[in-house]
Design a protein around this motif. Structure first.
Motif, PDB file in Angstrom:
ATOM      1  N   UNK A 128       4.995 -10.738  14.392  1.00 45.15           N
ATOM      2  CA  UNK A 128       5.518  -9.347  14.423  1.00 45.15           C
ATOM      3  C   UNK A 128       4.657  -8.077  13.125  1.00 45.15           C
ATOM      4  N   UNK A 129       5.630  -8.576  11.990  1.00 46.99           N
ATOM      5  CA  UNK A 129       5.146  -8.271  10.909  1.00 46.99           C
ATOM      6  C   UNK A 129       5.317  -9.494   9.601  1.00 46.99           C
ATOM      7  N   UNK A 130       4.289  -9.855   9.210  1.00 50.64           N
ATOM      8  CA  UNK A 130       4.408 -10.891   8.432  1.00 50.64           C
ATOM      9  C   UNK A 130       4.372 -10.238   6.678  1.00 50.64           C
ATOM     10  N   UNK A 131       5.361 -10.980   5.588  1.00 53.12           N
ATOM     11  CA  UNK A 131       5.559 -10.259   4.711  1.00 53.12           C
ATOM     12  C   UNK A 131       4.317 -10.123   3.279  1.00 53.12           C
ATOM     13  N   UNK A 132       4.170  -9.178   2.976  1.00 51.87           N
ATOM     14  CA  UNK A 132       2.925  -9.353   1.966  1.00 51.87           C
ATOM     15  C   UNK A 132       3.392  -9.857   0.358  1.00 51.87           C
ATOM     16  N   UNK A 133       2.102 -10.278   0.331  1.00 56.54           N
ATOM     17  CA  UNK A 133       2.969 -11.041  -1.169  1.00 56.54           C
ATOM     18  C   UNK A 133       2.652  -9.877  -2.658  1.00 56.54           C
ATOM     19  N   UNK A 134       3.683 -10.213  -3.577  1.00 56.35           N
ATOM     20  CA  UNK A 134       3.691  -9.417  -4.598  1.00 56.35           C
ATOM     21  C   UNK A 134       2.244  -8.733  -5.189  1.00 56.35           C
ATOM     22  N   UNK A 135       1.260  -9.595  -4.833  1.00 56.31           N
ATOM     23  CA  UNK A 135      -0.331  -8.418  -5.580  1.00 56.31           C
ATOM     24  C   UNK A 135      -0.624  -7.812  -4.444  1.00 56.31           C
ATOM     25  N   UNK A 136       0.285  -7.678  -3.161  1.00 54.61           N
ATOM     26  CA  UNK A 136      -0.372  -6.273  -2.721  1.00 54.61           C
ATOM     27  C   UNK A 136       0.573  -5.538  -3.085  1.00 54.61           C
ATOM     28  N   UNK A 137       1.968  -5.665  -3.251  1.00 54.97           N
ATOM     29  CA  UNK A 137       2.383  -4.599  -3.644  1.00 54.97           C
ATOM     30  C   UNK A 137       2.529  -3.888  -4.607  1.00 54.97           C
ATOM     31  N   UNK A 138       2.225  -5.107  -5.544  1.00 58.90           N
ATOM     32  CA  UNK A 138       1.572  -4.051  -6.703  1.00 58.90           C
ATOM     33  C   UNK A 138       0.614  -2.757  -6.747  1.00 58.90           C
ATOM     34  N   UNK A 139      -0.092  -3.170  -5.890  1.00 57.22           N
ATOM     35  CA  UNK A 139      -1.478  -2.742  -6.078  1.00 57.22           C
ATOM     36  C   UNK A 139      -1.129  -1.473  -5.015  1.00 57.22           C
ATOM     37  N   UNK A 140      -0.014  -0.979  -3.939  1.00 53.83           N
ATOM     38  CA  UNK A 140      -0.061  -0.413  -2.869  1.00 53.83           C
ATOM     39  C   UNK A 140       0.910   0.822  -4.143  1.00 53.83           C
ATOM     40  N   UNK A 141       1.700   0.258  -5.285  1.00 53.67           N
ATOM     41  CA  UNK A 141       2.412   0.929  -5.789  1.00 53.67           C
ATOM     42  C   UNK A 141       1.322   1.511  -6.791  1.00 53.67           C
ATOM     43  N   UNK A 142       0.713   0.941  -6.935  1.00 50.34           N
ATOM     44  CA  UNK A 142      -0.037   1.373  -8.022  1.00 50.34           C
ATOM     45  C   UNK A 142      -0.854   3.186  -7.708  1.00 50.34           C
ATOM     46  N   UNK A 143      -1.322   2.468  -6.618  1.00 48.35           N
ATOM     47  CA  UNK A 143      -2.209   4.177  -5.549  1.00 48.35           C
ATOM     48  C   UNK A 143      -1.334   5.201  -4.870  1.00 48.35           C
ATOM     49  N   UNK A 144      -0.309   4.426  -4.934  1.00 54.21           N
ATOM     50  CA  UNK A 144       1.189   5.142  -4.806  1.00 54.21           C
ATOM     51  C   UNK A 144       1.055   6.418  -6.197  1.00 54.21           C
ATOM     52  N   UNK A 145       1.040   5.841  -7.032  1.00 56.06           N
ATOM     53  CA  UNK A 145       1.461   6.021  -8.165  1.00 56.06           C
ATOM     54  C   UNK A 145       0.165   7.303  -8.909  1.00 56.06           C
ATOM     55  N   UNK A 146      -1.030   6.734  -8.430  1.00 53.09           N
ATOM     56  CA  UNK A 146      -1.778   8.102  -8.704  1.00 53.09           C
ATOM     57  C   UNK A 146      -1.533   8.977  -7.886  1.00 53.09           C
ATOM     58  N   UNK A 147      -1.780   8.443  -5.844  1.00 51.03           N
ATOM     59  CA  UNK A 147      -1.374   9.594  -5.614  1.00 51.03           C
ATOM     60  C   UNK A 147      -0.310  10.924  -6.106  1.00 51.03           C
ATOM     61  N   UNK A 148       1.145  10.285  -6.994  1.00 49.34           N
ATOM     62  CA  UNK A 148       1.814  11.679  -6.847  1.00 49.34           C
ATOM     63  C   UNK A 148       1.429  11.778  -7.692  1.00 49.34           C
ATOM     64  N   UNK A 149       0.739  11.393  -8.952  1.00 47.94           N
ATOM     65  CA  UNK A 149       0.194  12.189 -10.423  1.00 47.94           C
ATOM     66  C   UNK A 149      -0.451  12.894  -9.828  1.00 47.94           C
ATOM     67  N   UNK A 150      -1.764  12.941  -9.438  1.00 47.14           N
ATOM     68  CA  UNK A 150      -2.863  14.097  -9.092  1.00 47.14           C
ATOM     69  C   UNK A 150      -2.666  13.791  -7.152  1.00 47.14           C
ATOM     70  N   UNK A 151      -2.037  15.267  -5.832  1.00 48.22           N
ATOM     71  CA  UNK A 151      -1.927  14.563  -4.861  1.00 48.22           C
ATOM     72  C   UNK A 151      -3.608  15.121  -4.851  1.00 48.22           C
ATOM     73  N   UNK A 152      -4.175  15.839  -4.542  1.00 50.06           N
ATOM     74  CA  UNK A 152      -5.389  15.937  -4.658  1.00 50.06           C
ATOM     75  C   UNK A 152      -6.063  15.251  -4.737  1.00 50.06           C
ATOM     76  N   UNK A 153      -5.887  14.235  -5.867  1.00 48.13           N
ATOM     77  CA  UNK A 153      -7.203  12.958  -6.142  1.00 48.13           C
ATOM     78  C   UNK A 153      -6.888  11.802  -5.540  1.00 48.13           C
ATOM     79  N   UNK A 154      -6.490  12.151  -4.133  1.00 45.56           N
ATOM     80  CA  UNK A 154      -6.547  11.093  -3.648  1.00 45.56           C
ATOM     81  C   UNK A 154      -7.777  10.948  -3.233  1.00 45.56           C
TER      82      UNK A 154
END
Length: 326
Positions: free
Chosen positions: A88-114
């Motif tokens: 159904x839905x598999x787990x994501x490992x920490x590196x993937x979780x870290x990378x998602x968090x990284x780019x969400x942070x970029x988007x939150x810091x400057x939304x238009x920069x997306x």
């Protein structure tokens, strides 16, 4: 680096005594100011750890389960959870979780920069996916899931009333209903092909589909990794047989990416839809659609925006998916 490891995994990280997973989440999501650089360092440390584990255990059977227990520590599981439903839905490992968090942070810091980083990063992922399945980047589209990819094919083919779509009795609803909608709107005919539940040889499946073909048959839409029985359909042989008769083949391989060693050029299939968030460790909501270069002119885009007609290949649909994400 030591500071990053302590923040992510606790004081005992260097000794291998990792944080409890719930503590990891609590610290990670509580606003700990991890920089992009420190996240990259953390990912690098995890990759090195996994490589070391592979070198130590992968060539042996690890009868005591030490390898898998060590691998489990690289996932953000609840301690009470035993994960047994990657289908159904598999787990994501920490590196993937870290990378998602990284780019969400970029988007939150400057939304238009997306708009500046997302297209470039999407292209990088698309090229890596293409290489992973031995396809050309111009043949691969990033979608949201397998069903969306199948909808792109069903809606995009210019089929006429009375044209036939062959499907087995074992298809997933997400693969069946795009064609049912096509039948209701366009008058195409869905023909069910009875295939053996437990075939003794691949030829039994090929023969069942071959016997159902008529002059009006246009495409075979079939599960590559059948969700009911676990059957691996002989897509290579089925594609070769269909192409001899001028018929297209669409493979629903929701489970294939990450489970099987895939070579799409060798399979010879025309369309291939998959969900890497099941077995490949990708985030939920990321899919793949392969469209063989030789048949791309037969497929119309389903959703368009400016630039859809810029490219003469599958990239016309890539622009669509990017806009959906933006």
């Amino acid at each position: 680096m030591d500071k990053t490891l302590k923040l992510l995994w606790g004081e005992g990280a260097k000794k291998g005594n990792f944080y409890k997973r719930r503590d990891f989440l609590r610290h990670f999501l509580a606003g700990s100011a991890l920089t992009l650089a420190s996240l990259a360092e953390a990912n690098s440390a995890i990759y090195q750890s996994i490589s070391s584990l592979n070198a130590q255990f992968l060539e042996s059977e690890s009868p005591d389960g030490a390898y898998w227990e060590a691998i489990r520590k690289h996932f953000v599981f609840d301690d009470r959870l035993i994960m047994m439903n990657n289908g159904t839905v598999g787990p994501i490992p920490r590196p993937v979780f870290n990378t998602l968090t990284r780019w969400f942070r970029v988007q939150m810091t400057n939304p238009f920069d997306v708009y500046n980083f997302l297209p470039e990063k999407a292209e990088e992922v698309r090229k890596k996916l293409a290489s992973f399945v031995n396809a050309s980047p111009e043949e691969v589209i990033i979608t949201h899931n397998t069903t969306e990819g199948i909808n792109f094919v069903a809606n995009g083919l210019d089929l006429k009333p009375g044209d036939e779509v062959l499907m087995s009795q074992l298809e997933h609803p997400g693969a069946l209903h795009p064609w049912r909608l096509k039948a209701k709107r366009s008058g195409v005919v869905i023909k069910e092909v009875k295939i053996p539940i437990t075939p003794r040889k691949a030829e039994e499946i090929d023969e069942a589909f071959a016997a159902a073909i008529t002059p009006r048959t246009r495409i075979i839409s079939v599960g590559h990794t059948v969700f009911i029985t676990g059957l691996i359909t002989p897509i290579k042989e089925l594609s070769a047989m269909a192409h001899e008769k001028g018929i297209l083949v669409l493979a629903d391989s929701a489970h294939g990416l990450g489970m099987l060693n895939l070579d799409l050029k060798a399979l010879g299939v025309d369309f291939f839809a998959s969900s890497p968030y099941k077995w490949l460790g990708a985030p939920c909501g990321v899919g793949l659609l392969y469209i063989r270069k030789e048949v791309q002119e037969e497929l119309w885009p389903t959703i368009v925006t400016s630039g859809w007609d810029t490219y003469p290949d599958a990239r016309a649909l890539v622009l669509t998916v990017r806009m959906l994400m933006l």
